[in-house]
Design a protein around this motif. Structure first.
Motif, PDB file in Angstrom:
ATOM      1  N   GLU A  95     -79.318 -20.967  18.736  1.00  0.00           N
ATOM      2  CA  GLU A  95     -78.991 -22.214  19.437  1.00  0.00           C
ATOM      3  C   GLU A  95     -79.508 -23.421  18.644  1.00  0.00           C
ATOM      4  OE1 GLU A  95     -80.314 -24.112  23.683  1.00  0.00           O
ATOM      5  OE2 GLU A  95     -79.974 -21.949  23.591  1.00  0.00           O
ATOM      6  N   THR A  96     -80.732 -23.318  18.171  1.00  0.00           N
ATOM      7  CA  THR A  96     -81.328 -24.411  17.400  1.00  0.00           C
ATOM      8  C   THR A  96     -80.621 -24.571  16.059  1.00  0.00           C
ATOM      9  OG1 THR A  96     -83.430 -23.887  18.465  1.00  0.00           O
ATOM     10  CG2 THR A  96     -83.522 -25.353  16.571  1.00  0.00           C
ATOM     11  N   GLN A  97     -80.268 -23.471  15.435  1.00  0.00           N
ATOM     12  CA  GLN A  97     -79.547 -23.530  14.160  1.00  0.00           C
ATOM     13  C   GLN A  97     -78.179 -24.190  14.338  1.00  0.00           C
ATOM     14  OE1 GLN A  97     -80.883 -22.738  11.146  1.00  0.00           O
ATOM     15  NE2 GLN A  97     -79.040 -23.653  10.288  1.00  0.00           N
ATOM     16  N   ASN A  98     -77.531 -23.922  15.462  1.00  0.00           N
ATOM     17  CA  ASN A  98     -76.250 -24.556  15.758  1.00  0.00           C
ATOM     18  C   ASN A  98     -76.425 -26.073  15.864  1.00  0.00           C
ATOM     19  OD1 ASN A  98     -74.171 -25.756  17.542  1.00  0.00           O
ATOM     20  ND2 ASN A  98     -73.346 -23.685  17.511  1.00  0.00           N
ATOM     21  N   TYR A 122     -82.353 -34.440  21.884  1.00  0.00           N
ATOM     22  CA  TYR A 122     -83.753 -34.840  21.887  1.00  0.00           C
ATOM     23  C   TYR A 122     -84.667 -33.746  22.437  1.00  0.00           C
ATOM     24  CZ  TYR A 122     -81.532 -39.147  20.676  1.00  0.00           C
ATOM     25  OH  TYR A 122     -80.766 -40.091  20.032  1.00  0.00           O
ATOM     26  N   HIS A 123     -84.083 -32.815  23.144  1.00  0.00           N
ATOM     27  CA  HIS A 123     -84.829 -31.658  23.639  1.00  0.00           C
ATOM     28  C   HIS A 123     -85.218 -30.725  22.474  1.00  0.00           C
ATOM     29  CE1 HIS A 123     -86.058 -28.908  26.790  1.00  0.00           C
ATOM     30  NE2 HIS A 123     -85.371 -27.935  26.209  1.00  0.00           N
ATOM     31  N   TYR A 124     -84.417 -30.746  21.414  1.00  0.00           N
ATOM     32  CA  TYR A 124     -84.622 -29.863  20.262  1.00  0.00           C
ATOM     33  C   TYR A 124     -85.416 -30.512  19.130  1.00  0.00           C
ATOM     34  CZ  TYR A 124     -81.061 -26.940  22.413  1.00  0.00           C
ATOM     35  OH  TYR A 124     -80.366 -26.143  23.283  1.00  0.00           O
ATOM     36  N   LEU A 125     -85.589 -31.825  19.171  1.00  0.00           N
ATOM     37  CA  LEU A 125     -86.260 -32.527  18.075  1.00  0.00           C
ATOM     38  C   LEU A 125     -87.769 -32.354  18.123  1.00  0.00           C
ATOM     39  CD1 LEU A 125     -84.484 -35.982  17.807  1.00  0.00           C
ATOM     40  CD2 LEU A 125     -84.480 -34.152  16.134  1.00  0.00           C
ATOM     41  N   ARG A 126     -88.337 -32.040  16.983  1.00  0.00           N
ATOM     42  CA  ARG A 126     -89.791 -32.020  16.854  1.00  0.00           C
ATOM     43  C   ARG A 126     -90.236 -33.309  16.155  1.00  0.00           C
ATOM     44  NH1 ARG A 126     -92.317 -26.778  14.685  1.00  0.00           N
ATOM     45  NH2 ARG A 126     -92.296 -26.264  16.870  1.00  0.00           N
ATOM     46  N   GLU A 141     -86.985 -32.559  11.859  1.00  0.00           N
ATOM     47  CA  GLU A 141     -87.468 -31.198  12.072  1.00  0.00           C
ATOM     48  C   GLU A 141     -87.150 -30.812  13.514  1.00  0.00           C
ATOM     49  OE1 GLU A 141     -91.563 -28.578  12.034  1.00  0.00           O
ATOM     50  OE2 GLU A 141     -91.517 -30.470  10.956  1.00  0.00           O
ATOM     51  N   LEU A 142     -86.479 -29.698  13.667  1.00  0.00           N
ATOM     52  CA  LEU A 142     -86.143 -29.208  15.002  1.00  0.00           C
ATOM     53  C   LEU A 142     -87.187 -28.207  15.469  1.00  0.00           C
ATOM     54  CD1 LEU A 142     -82.266 -28.730  14.761  1.00  0.00           C
ATOM     55  CD2 LEU A 142     -83.575 -30.730  15.487  1.00  0.00           C
ATOM     56  N   ASP A 143     -87.244 -28.013  16.769  1.00  0.00           N
ATOM     57  CA  ASP A 143     -88.254 -27.145  17.389  1.00  0.00           C
ATOM     58  C   ASP A 143     -87.724 -25.715  17.516  1.00  0.00           C
ATOM     59  OD1 ASP A 143     -90.335 -26.061  18.760  1.00  0.00           O
ATOM     60  OD2 ASP A 143     -90.141 -27.345  20.523  1.00  0.00           O
ATOM     61  N   TYR A 144     -87.828 -24.969  16.434  1.00  0.00           N
ATOM     62  CA  TYR A 144     -87.380 -23.577  16.426  1.00  0.00           C
ATOM     63  C   TYR A 144     -88.343 -22.668  17.186  1.00  0.00           C
ATOM     64  CZ  TYR A 144     -83.701 -24.398  12.964  1.00  0.00           C
ATOM     65  OH  TYR A 144     -82.562 -24.816  12.319  1.00  0.00           O
ATOM     66  N   ASP A 145     -89.580 -23.111  17.392  1.00  0.00           N
ATOM     67  CA  ASP A 145     -90.572 -22.271  18.065  1.00  0.00           C
ATOM     68  C   ASP A 145     -90.308 -22.143  19.565  1.00  0.00           C
ATOM     69  OD1 ASP A 145     -91.908 -21.943  15.649  1.00  0.00           O
ATOM     70  OD2 ASP A 145     -93.200 -23.685  16.002  1.00  0.00           O
ATOM     71  N   THR A 146     -89.742 -23.179  20.155  1.00  0.00           N
ATOM     72  CA  THR A 146     -89.552 -23.208  21.600  1.00  0.00           C
ATOM     73  C   THR A 146     -88.169 -22.761  22.038  1.00  0.00           C
ATOM     74  OG1 THR A 146     -91.067 -25.094  21.625  1.00  0.00           O
ATOM     75  CG2 THR A 146     -89.835 -24.701  23.624  1.00  0.00           C
ATOM     76  N   HIS A 147     -87.198 -22.867  21.160  1.00  0.00           N
ATOM     77  CA  HIS A 147     -85.804 -22.592  21.535  1.00  0.00           C
ATOM     78  C   HIS A 147     -85.256 -21.403  20.746  1.00  0.00           C
ATOM     79  CE1 HIS A 147     -85.951 -26.401  23.595  1.00  0.00           C
ATOM     80  NE2 HIS A 147     -86.427 -26.946  22.495  1.00  0.00           N
TER      81      HIS A 147
END
Length: 106
Positions: free
Chosen positions: A18-21, A74-78, A8-14
């Motif tokens: 960019e996160t979808q990419n 790892y910055h994008y990982l939830r 699960e990626l952190d779509y709330d913070t980024h």
């Protein structure tokens, strides 16, 4: 044995694009490694240790690519976890305890 990786990626913070990419790249890496995708779950028919190594290797490859762009996966990982799926139940089907099998002799 089947093993499942959930990401699960952190779509709330980024930013979404960019996160979808990042997600698209991660999805491609895991598919190329032999995983089968189902939303944010990736399943493979391998022993637990091999599946985990393969998933981590895929993540590290993507991390290396992103580092060259000045970013970190790892910055994008939830969440990033794995588990054996030999005990998974399909909840769309009735419980096996409610299924009756009758044999008719003629």
């Amino acid at each position: 044995m089947f093993y499942t990786i959930e990401v699960e990626l952190d779509y709330d913070t980024h930013p979404y694009e960019e996160t979808q990419n990042i997600w698209d790249c991660l999805h491609r890496e895991l598919l190329a490694a032999g995983f089968r995708a189902d939303c944010n779950r990736f399943t493979i028919h391998l022993p637990q240790q091999k599946a985990r190594q393969l998933a981590r290797r895929s993540m590290e490859q993507l991390e290396h690519q992103l580092r060259q762009e000045g970013r970190s996966l790892y910055h994008y990982l939830r969440e990033f976890y794995g588990y054996p799926t030999n005990c998974a139940d399909n909840l769309l089907l009735p419980p096996t305890s409610t299924i009756e099998v009758r044999h008719r002799f003629e």
